[in-house]
Design a protein around this motif. Structure first.
Motif, mmCIF file in Angstrom:
data_model
loop_
_atom_site.group_PDB
_atom_site.id
_atom_site.type_symbol
_atom_site.label_atom_id
_atom_site.label_comp_id
_atom_site.label_asym_id
_atom_site.label_seq_id
_atom_site.Cartn_x
_atom_site.Cartn_y
_atom_site.Cartn_z
ATOM 1 N N VAL A 315 7.769 5.947 39.487
ATOM 2 C CA VAL A 315 8.297 5.399 40.733
ATOM 3 C C VAL A 315 7.495 4.172 41.140
ATOM 4 C CG1 VAL A 315 8.658 5.851 43.197
ATOM 5 C CG2 VAL A 315 9.199 7.617 41.508
ATOM 6 N N ASP A 316 6.168 4.242 40.981
ATOM 7 C CA ASP A 316 5.305 3.126 41.356
ATOM 8 C C ASP A 316 5.588 1.874 40.526
ATOM 9 O OD1 ASP A 316 4.062 4.692 43.246
ATOM 10 O OD2 ASP A 316 2.351 5.210 41.973
ATOM 11 N N LEU A 317 6.070 2.055 39.294
ATOM 12 C CA LEU A 317 6.296 0.938 38.387
ATOM 13 C C LEU A 317 7.738 0.439 38.382
ATOM 14 C CD1 LEU A 317 4.286 2.374 35.378
ATOM 15 C CD2 LEU A 317 3.573 0.486 36.856
ATOM 16 N N ALA A 318 8.609 1.177 39.047
ATOM 17 C CA ALA A 318 10.041 0.917 38.942
ATOM 18 C C ALA A 318 10.493 -0.253 39.808
ATOM 19 C CB ALA A 318 10.818 2.173 39.341
ATOM 20 N N ARG A 319 11.548 -0.920 39.340
ATOM 21 C CA ARG A 319 12.275 -1.837 40.201
ATOM 22 C C ARG A 319 13.073 -1.007 41.215
ATOM 23 N NH1 ARG A 319 13.062 -3.800 35.146
ATOM 24 N NH2 ARG A 319 15.136 -2.863 35.058
ATOM 25 N N PRO A 320 13.579 -1.607 42.302
ATOM 26 C CA PRO A 320 14.261 -0.813 43.328
ATOM 27 C C PRO A 320 15.412 0.041 42.808
ATOM 28 C CG PRO A 320 13.723 -2.962 44.206
ATOM 29 C CD PRO A 320 13.361 -3.003 42.755
ATOM 30 N N GLU A 321 16.231 -0.510 41.903
ATOM 31 C CA GLU A 321 17.369 0.276 41.413
ATOM 32 C C GLU A 321 16.911 1.410 40.507
ATOM 33 O OE1 GLU A 321 16.771 -2.624 38.078
ATOM 34 O OE2 GLU A 321 16.637 -2.695 40.266
ATOM 35 N N MET A 367 15.911 9.206 30.429
ATOM 36 C CA MET A 367 16.177 7.849 29.955
ATOM 37 C C MET A 367 15.594 6.814 30.908
ATOM 38 S SD MET A 367 20.086 8.568 28.668
ATOM 39 C CE MET A 367 20.542 6.876 28.307
ATOM 40 N N GLU A 368 15.656 7.080 32.221
ATOM 41 C CA GLU A 368 15.098 6.140 33.184
ATOM 42 C C GLU A 368 13.582 6.064 33.046
ATOM 43 O OE1 GLU A 368 16.482 3.226 35.683
ATOM 44 O OE2 GLU A 368 17.651 4.758 34.642
ATOM 45 N N ILE A 369 12.969 7.200 32.804
ATOM 46 C CA ILE A 369 11.524 7.223 32.556
ATOM 47 C C ILE A 369 11.181 6.366 31.341
ATOM 48 C CG2 ILE A 369 9.630 8.712 31.759
ATOM 49 C CD1 ILE A 369 10.856 10.930 33.538
ATOM 50 N N PHE A 370 11.946 6.524 30.268
ATOM 51 C CA PHE A 370 11.676 5.761 29.048
ATOM 52 C C PHE A 370 11.909 4.264 29.273
ATOM 53 C CE2 PHE A 370 13.220 9.822 26.748
ATOM 54 C CZ PHE A 370 11.993 10.420 26.939
ATOM 55 N N ASN A 371 12.958 3.915 30.039
ATOM 56 C CA ASN A 371 13.218 2.500 30.330
ATOM 57 C C ASN A 371 12.016 1.854 31.011
ATOM 58 O OD1 ASN A 371 15.865 2.871 29.416
ATOM 59 N ND2 ASN A 371 16.692 3.147 31.473
ATOM 60 N N ILE A 372 11.510 2.530 32.028
ATOM 61 C CA ILE A 372 10.400 1.987 32.819
ATOM 62 C C ILE A 372 9.135 1.904 31.977
ATOM 63 C CG2 ILE A 372 8.890 2.424 34.793
ATOM 64 C CD1 ILE A 372 11.380 3.825 36.095
#
Length: 407
Positions: A315-321, A367-372
């Motif tokens: 979450v800390d590394l993610a873009r808003p979307e 998948m979202e974890i892997f993307n980030i």
């Protein structure tokens, strides 16, 4: 921030770029950002190819997808007539649309889409792209496909086929600076993420073009959404969710929660895509071009490592979307952000795991974890070519329609 990233991804900074050769001597990298940023002065040019290969698989949902697309154009201030639509057999008035009536009978009717330009055929697709290539080079193109597909192929009218390679070779003929965004809703749609390569060949070089795409599901899976049922309230598919996120209106004309996650006053394609990942209650796994490129580099060891890290680190590394996707899915299952995905999964009641839709949502969270994680791993590496390519695709995926640009 760098120390957080490095602790999260560990010491594995070596990149496995596979079939994505990014050459230090390649001159295209100095042009990428200017390509993406030069499109805003020109109105978006819309292309829609829709329908099945025969009347038996031209379900009414495909017709209604086009009608919904036209309604959204109007809602966002565009003239729907400005979108070039090619549907099934075209303007022949043949009864080519299959639907199921109230007694469960399968019947056929003529299409009721206004302003259909012609049949959905490979020849019309090629001719249209040639015409687009003669227009202003920086006028952006949005290509929406709603129909059927096979791995690496679109199925067009009379069961003709257009492969990833066919389409890429046609797009290769467009000016490199022309922005092209595809949104594809068919089985195995993720195959078309390979449009970023020259000739659509994933073993070839990255094409020196400004193009990206969004896809209903990964290259290895069929998709949903080709229903012969008439009631749109029952439709649950990527087109419904993506365009609801993009426009703020669902198929029934009802307002949905804003997908403007970065609060910049507009909804980008990538934000609409994020909306769909949470809104879509099917077994589809939506992906973008960048996400496919990143995910196909993730090793089994990295998967194991990242699924063992606290969710809050991502979450800390993610873009808003991306943050929205993680928080929304985690909240659905009551996950503790201070725990890892694996720890949370082990604590999840069995009753919440038996649903195929729930399992798919959990897979989307992975998948979202892997993307980030993969993106951040690349960003702290010395591979400037890969970093430039990520920024190039992000700029492309961050484009949006703007109200009133086409009159």
């Amino acid at each position: 921030m760098v120390s957080v990233i490095q602790s999260m991804v560990g010491s594995a900074l070596g990149l496995l770029l596979g079939g994505s050769p990014l050459l230090e001597s390649d001159p295209l990298w100095s042009k990428l950002d200017s390509f993406c940023q030069s499109s805003s002065a020109q109105p978006t040019h819309f292309l829609v190819m829709a329908g099945g290969g025969t009347r038996d698989n031209t379900e009414i949902a495909l017709e209604k997808n086009v009608l919904y697309f036209q309604r959204i154009l109007s809602h966002l201030g565009f003239n729907p007539k400005a979108a070039d639509v090619f549907f099934a057999s075209g303007n022949s008035r043949e009864a080519t649309v299959r639907f199921v009536n109230g007694r469960g009978q399968s019947l056929f009717k003529s299409p009721e889409i206004p302003e259909v330009r012609g049949a959905s055929t490979p020849e019309n697709l090629k001719r249209w792209l040639q015409e687009a290539g003669r227009q202003k080079p920086n006028r952006p193109l949005f290509f929406y496909f709603t129909g059927h597909g096979l791995p690496n192929e679109l199925i067009l009218w009379e069961d003709t086929r257009v492969s990833v390679q066919d389409l890429a070779q046609q797009l290769d003929q467009l000016p490199p600076e022309k922005p092209v965004v595809t949104m594809m809703a068919q089985c195995f749609a993720g195959s078309f993420a390979d449009l970023i390569y020259e000739g659509g060949d994933s073993t070839a070089a990255i094409a020196p073009h400004n193009r990206c795409g969004f896809f209903a599901t990964v290259r290895t899976r069929p998709s949903v959404g080709c229903s012969p049922e008439v009631n749109e309230a029952d439709y649950v598919d990527y087109s419904s969710s993506f365009f609801a996120g993009l426009s703020g209106k669902n198929r029934l004309g009802e307002a949905v929660a804003s997908a403007d996650y970065d609060r910049d006053g507009r909804v980008s394609y990538q934000e609409a895509h994020a909306f769909a990942k949470v809104d879509l209650k099917t077994t589809d796994l939506p992906v973008s071009t960048l996400e496919v490129w990143l995910q196909e580099q993730v090793t089994p060891q990295e998967r194991s490592l990242w699924l063992s890290q606290p969710l809050e680190a991502f979450v800390d590394l993610a873009r808003p979307e991306q943050e929205y996707v993680i928080l929304a899915i985690a909240d659905r299952f009551g996950f503790d952000l201070q725990r890892s995905y694996r720890e949370n999964l082990n604590r999840l009641p069995f009753t919440q795991r038996v649903s195929r839709v729930n399992n798919t949502l959990l897979e989307r969270l992975q998948m979202e974890i892997f993307n980030i994680a993969k993106e951040q791993q690349i960003r702290v590496s010395p591979n400037q070519e890969a970093i430039a390519f990520i920024d190039h695709l992000l700029n492309c995926e961050n484009q949006s329609w703007e109200k009133g640009r086409i009159r």
